[in-house]
Write a protein that holds these residues in place. Structure first.
Motif, PDB file in Angstrom:
ATOM      1  N   LEU A 621      14.030 -18.523  47.066  1.00  0.00           N
ATOM      2  CA  LEU A 621      14.135 -17.037  47.055  1.00  0.00           C
ATOM      3  C   LEU A 621      13.427 -16.490  45.625  1.00  0.00           C
ATOM      4  O   LEU A 621      13.089 -15.425  45.743  1.00  0.00           O
ATOM      5  CB  LEU A 621      15.505 -16.537  47.123  1.00  0.00           C
ATOM      6  CG  LEU A 621      16.048 -16.555  48.475  1.00  0.00           C
ATOM      7  CD1 LEU A 621      17.613 -16.339  48.125  1.00  0.00           C
ATOM      8  CD2 LEU A 621      15.563 -15.085  49.308  1.00  0.00           C
ATOM      9  N   GLU A 622      13.644 -17.435  44.599  1.00  0.00           N
ATOM     10  CA  GLU A 622      13.140 -17.171  43.305  1.00  0.00           C
ATOM     11  C   GLU A 622      11.719 -16.719  43.511  1.00  0.00           C
ATOM     12  O   GLU A 622      10.956 -16.359  42.186  1.00  0.00           O
ATOM     13  CB  GLU A 622      13.889 -17.915  42.438  1.00  0.00           C
ATOM     14  CG  GLU A 622      15.372 -17.833  42.139  1.00  0.00           C
ATOM     15  CD  GLU A 622      16.050 -18.981  42.841  1.00  0.00           C
ATOM     16  OE1 GLU A 622      15.593 -19.157  43.997  1.00  0.00           O
ATOM     17  OE2 GLU A 622      16.963 -19.685  42.231  1.00  0.00           O
ATOM     18  N   ALA A 623      10.786 -17.576  44.117  1.00  0.00           N
ATOM     19  CA  ALA A 623       9.600 -17.648  44.090  1.00  0.00           C
ATOM     20  C   ALA A 623       8.842 -16.290  44.052  1.00  0.00           C
ATOM     21  O   ALA A 623       8.050 -15.984  43.245  1.00  0.00           O
ATOM     22  CB  ALA A 623       9.083 -18.322  45.384  1.00  0.00           C
ATOM     23  N   ASN A 624       9.672 -15.326  44.931  1.00  0.00           N
ATOM     24  CA  ASN A 624       8.933 -14.099  44.789  1.00  0.00           C
ATOM     25  C   ASN A 624      10.130 -13.105  44.673  1.00  0.00           C
ATOM     26  O   ASN A 624       9.782 -11.989  44.264  1.00  0.00           O
ATOM     27  CB  ASN A 624       8.414 -13.521  46.522  1.00  0.00           C
ATOM     28  CG  ASN A 624       7.163 -14.485  46.618  1.00  0.00           C
ATOM     29  OD1 ASN A 624       6.203 -14.540  45.550  1.00  0.00           O
ATOM     30  ND2 ASN A 624       7.165 -14.897  47.878  1.00  0.00           N
ATOM     31  N   TYR A 625      11.306 -13.494  44.654  1.00  0.00           N
ATOM     32  CA  TYR A 625      12.535 -12.543  44.479  1.00  0.00           C
ATOM     33  C   TYR A 625      13.272 -13.131  43.239  1.00  0.00           C
ATOM     34  O   TYR A 625      12.734 -13.325  42.091  1.00  0.00           O
ATOM     35  CB  TYR A 625      13.197 -12.290  45.724  1.00  0.00           C
ATOM     36  CG  TYR A 625      14.152 -11.196  45.567  1.00  0.00           C
ATOM     37  CD1 TYR A 625      13.868 -10.141  45.255  1.00  0.00           C
ATOM     38  CD2 TYR A 625      15.559 -11.437  46.008  1.00  0.00           C
ATOM     39  CE1 TYR A 625      14.913  -8.890  45.354  1.00  0.00           C
ATOM     40  CE2 TYR A 625      16.581 -10.579  46.368  1.00  0.00           C
ATOM     41  CZ  TYR A 625      16.122  -9.230  45.761  1.00  0.00           C
ATOM     42  OH  TYR A 625      17.344  -8.352  45.583  1.00  0.00           O
ATOM     43  N   ARG A 626      14.486 -13.124  43.365  1.00  0.00           N
ATOM     44  CA  ARG A 626      15.370 -13.540  42.426  1.00  0.00           C
ATOM     45  C   ARG A 626      16.392 -14.469  43.135  1.00  0.00           C
ATOM     46  O   ARG A 626      16.460 -14.619  44.330  1.00  0.00           O
ATOM     47  CB  ARG A 626      16.083 -12.246  41.738  1.00  0.00           C
ATOM     48  CG  ARG A 626      16.469 -11.346  42.585  1.00  0.00           C
ATOM     49  CD  ARG A 626      17.121 -10.187  41.888  1.00  0.00           C
ATOM     50  NE  ARG A 626      18.394 -10.577  41.408  1.00  0.00           N
ATOM     51  CZ  ARG A 626      18.978  -9.682  40.612  1.00  0.00           C
ATOM     52  NH1 ARG A 626      18.547  -8.493  40.323  1.00  0.00           N
ATOM     53  NH2 ARG A 626      20.190  -9.985  40.271  1.00  0.00           N
TER      54      ARG A 626
END
Lengths: 681, 163
Positions: A621-626
């Protein structure tokens, strides 16, 4: 000499490096168990043949050092010299040095001979004395360091054609080199075109610079660091006698390039070096394939087994293939854990000497395999645990004898697969964790207030304190461990890998740290659950059992929600719809409880439906978000939609210790709750 | 990044391309180079405990991409989701983010020197995130510094302090 030797290089490097690893191990053995003729002979043979091959393949520097080591080893083999700690140290450093040189030569980098000069002298000295007085050898080393440090290098600096375009000026770098020592520079004009074809913004020149300096090859490289992408750079360390031959490079240039490619061709036959990112791409693609396959599977559910027999059987075939590919591709990234364990015998030996502690290291299960990405990230936490055990765990020999233990401490590292997880244990037989000291230290650092400290802290709470940031019980800050960045960092790193760190300790008897990890970070077996129209994935490894709510007994605890009474155990019930703040919750007529267990604690998660079980590809989820609270990641389901993967460890940590679990309210129950800890966070 | 391109543009054609879109009554535009694609609104997967303008995440060819509804964020228009709802997928520093807007108008080339400094107030989006104003065929366009807007604290798209 037209014989092409380079085709032997690949084998030479592979064999020599392997040989050196053995020698390192054997030297450590000798030191441990004392003189052993057989082992000594084996070490001698390895170094001897390394010397021979290195010499015949033209690696003079390597052969020279190997020769000195061999002389010493020969006397040791004959029992004329004994394996003192000092001698072993020098030999081990020799092994390190040879290994570095071999690696450098394999990468076609210049060998840094300076580091060997001192070793050669030291070995010669040891040989003369037949081993002994340490002070004398130190004196010689010092003079060697003063006198023999000016080295000669030949640097070929070939700027790229568009060098000027980036605003760089070659002269500036040559000036900078001049500051390192005495330089003689000649420009290579051979690439200059005729005047009509000349483009003033193109750099046609190259330089050959002879440099006499006390700086190292790395310092020289640093000068060009800024432009390393836009120039070709060769740095060669020249020994006095070779200067002449190095000055006529044109003749050598071409055959050398050929030789290199030949060596590479040869190596290809045995193993192939593949860039990690290529494998990662492959793993990602396989992930996509698995998703597509699941989508196809869902859309084929309506097929009739008889009418569409062909489609069904072809699909079954595809399913097997997809599974096979997935397994094989993931297997590419699997490496035996010995890649990490292998570094510890040496570390333990060196640290043991430094600390004055005698330690026996036991390794087991090193052949168990684990995903490469996990292994790489294990190095730091494990190194830390090992250092920690040596520094804080195992006592000094005198203290051990006083406590009725053998003078020699024991440290064991064990790895194994356990139920789809990978478990590594680092255990020692040292002094154990002193709960009193932990408490006192926690008071000093303000992690604990006096009131709480007075209350009896149980084991779990004490260990939780150990893992708090800023906690370290080392009386003095040593350079080994105890800089305050301690176990909390280890625990964090392990958690980042989706694992957990457990501590078991008995005062006076030892401590065991257990790291529990997923096998791979890429794919997980998941149970898909539905709640209020949304779907979530629960990693199967955390699921203990699933129950129909109607079939079990739920008890309400005043103000604290419900608990599940299951076989004498009280488990707090948490509604997933509450956890995920889902609005418009449609009450399912037949809710299901999924009993989850992590870190020794259990929680029952109430969901509307169990939708199925599948292998899901973990997406970040962190790739594009957090990072999302309570979620370990996301995955794509068969219909192409995203479902979040629950972070069971986090949920249990946050929610399983709500008060109904504290035991006292329910202490009349026949069986005490499994978990009665108040976790200090 | 913008400077470098401006320099280039000055030597060739002093124009820069923007994608214009509507939020309520106002017309905005953003640097076309940060746009990866434009797609219809699809079902999103909601994420717990997030502000209401973060609609959730979608699967974009295997990537998990968060969707922000700028209409809700700036209290502009009624946020309806139907076949004509538009999502602009941005690619900012290799991070993909989708934004929901009312409509996408067109791609316009604006002369760089026609972009004026923004007035202190007057648009729904905080002037902090506005790099200028421009006029095009009688239309007033607000040039959004999308990079800055998306990385601002109140959007909570990026973790503030990572451990």
């Amino acid at each position: 000499m037209s014989l092409d030797l380079s085709r032997f290089h690949a084998t030479f490097f592979a064999e020599s490096l392997e040989g050196l690893n053995h020698v390192e191990q054997q030297l450590l053995d000798i030191e441990q168990v004392g003189h052993d003729k057989g082992v000594m002979d084996a070490i001698f043979r390895t170094i001897h043949s390394l010397k021979g091959s290195a010499g015949s393949l033209g690696f003079g520097v390597i052969a020279e050092l190997a020769h000195e080591m061999e002389s010493v080893l020969d006397r040791m083999r004959q029992g004329l010299m004994s394996a003192t700690a000092e001698l072993t140290n020098v030999l081990l450093r020799g092994v390190d040095c040879l290994r570095n040189w071999l690696l450098a030569a394999e990468a076609k980098e210049p060998v840094e001979a300076a580091s060997g000069v001192e070793l050669v002298r030291k070995l010669q000295l040891l040989l003369q004395r037949g081993g002994g007085d340490a002070a004398a050898s130190r004196a010689v080393t010092d003079t060697a360091a003063d006198g023999g440090t000016r080295q000669k290098y030949v640097i070929v600096f070939r700027p790229a054609r568009d060098f000027f375009h980036s605003g760089n000026d070659p002269a500036r770098f040559i000036d900078e080199l001049a500051q390192l020592g005495v330089i003689t520079s000649t420009a290579d004009l051979s690439a200059l075109p005729s005047l009509d074809a000349f483009d003033p913004t193109t750099c046609y020149l190259a330089w050959r610079i002879a440099l006499e300096t006390s700086a190292s090859a790395n310092d020289i490289r640093d000068v060009f660091d800024w432009v390393s992408n836009s120039c070709a750079l060769e740095i060669e360390h020249v020994r006095e006698t070779e200067v002449r031959s190095a000055e006529t490079p044109q003749e050598e240039g071409v055959p050398r390039a050929e030789a290199a490619s030949a060596a590479r061709r040869d190596a290809n036959l045995i193993t192939m070096h593949v860039r990690t990112d290529k494998i990662d791409d492959l793993v990602n693609l396989v992930g996509e394939l698995v998703i597509t396959h699941t989508m196809l599977k869902q859309s084929m559910q309506h097929l009739d087994a008889i009418k569409d027999a062909r489609a069904v059987s072809v699909f079954a075939q595809l399913e097997r293939n997809v599974q096979d590919i997935q397994e094989r591709v993931l297997a590419i990234r699997m490496m035996p854990v010995s890649h990490v364990f292998g570094r510890f015998p040496r570390l333990v030996r060196d640290l043991g000497l430094q600390l004055g502690k005698a330690i026996e290291l036991k390794l087991s299960g090193e052949q168990a395999e684990l995903d490469k990405s996990v292994i790489e990230q294990l190095v730091d936490p494990l190194t830390h645990l090992v250092r920690n055990a040596l520094d804080h765990g195992i006592e000094l020999p005198a203290e051990r004898l006083a406590a009725g233990k053998s003078a020699k401490g024991s440290l064991s590292l064990h790895a194994e697969h356990r139920g789809g997880r990978f478990v590594i244990t680092v255990s020692d037989d040292g002094r154990g964790i002193d709960a009193k000291r932990v408490r006192q230290r926690a008071l000093e650092t303000g992690l604990l207030d006096a009131a709480t400290a007075d209350a009896e802290l149980d084991e779990a709470a004490t260990h939780a304190l150990l893992l708090s940031p800023g906690f370290s019980t080392a009386r003095e800050v040593s350079n080994l461990s105890g800089r305050g960045v301690g176990l909390d960092v280890v625990s964090q790193n392990v958690r980042k890998l989706g694992g957990s760190l457990e501590i078991a300790s008995r005062l006076g008897q030892g401590t065991a740290f257990t790291i529990n990890l997923p096998l791979t970070l890429a794919i997980v077996d998941g149970m898909i659950v539905g709640v209020s129209g949304e779907r979530y994935i629960i990693p199967i490894t955390f699921i203990r059992e699933c129950l129909q709510v109607s079939a079990v007994q739920l008890q309400s605890v005043v103000g604290q929600g419900q608990v599940l009474h299951l076989r004498g155990e009280y488990i707090p019930v948490l509604k997933l719809s509450d956890l995920c703040a889902l609005k418009g919750a449609v009450q399912s007529t037949q809710p299901v409880l999924v009993v989850l267990e992590a870190e020794g604690r259990a929680i029952a998660l109430q969901v509307d439906d169990l939708l199925g079980q599948d292998q899901v590809v973990i997406k970040s989820l962190e790739a594009n978000y957090r990072k999302v609270e309570f979620m370990a990641g996301a995955s794509i389901l068969g219909d192409g939609r995203v479902a979040l993967i629950l972070d069971v460890t986090e949920i249990v940590k946050q929610r399983a210790n709500i008060r109904p679990m504290s035991g006292r309210m329910l202490s009349d129950a026949a069986a005490a709750p499994r978990d009665s800890s108040v976790v200090a966070v | 990044m913008i400077d470098a391109r401006t320099d280039e543009a000055a030597s060739a054609a002093p124009k820069k391309e923007f994608l214009s879109f509507k939020l309520g009554q106002e017309e905005y535009c953003l640097d076309i180079l940060s746009v990866q694609e434009i797609r219809g609104y699809d079902t999103v997967t909601a994420i717990a405990n997030t502000p209401d303008f973060i609609k959730g995440v979608i699967n974009l060819r295997g990537n998990i991409v968060p969707i922000v509804d700028l209409r809700i964020k700036f209290h502009l228009s009624e946020a309806r989701y139907d076949a004509t709802t538009i999502v602009i997928i941005l690619n900012l520093n290799k991070k993909m983010i989708g934004i929901v807007v009312d409509s996408v108008s067109d791609v316009i080339a604006l002369p760089v020197d026609s972009i004026r400094e923004a007035p202190r107030f007057g648009s729904a989006i905080n002037t902090e995130f506005i790099s200028g104003m421009a006029t095009m065929d009688e239309r007033m366009l607000i040039v959004v510094d999308i990079q800055r807007l998306m990385s601002s604290d109140d959007l909570q798209l990026i973790e503030q302090v990572s451990a």
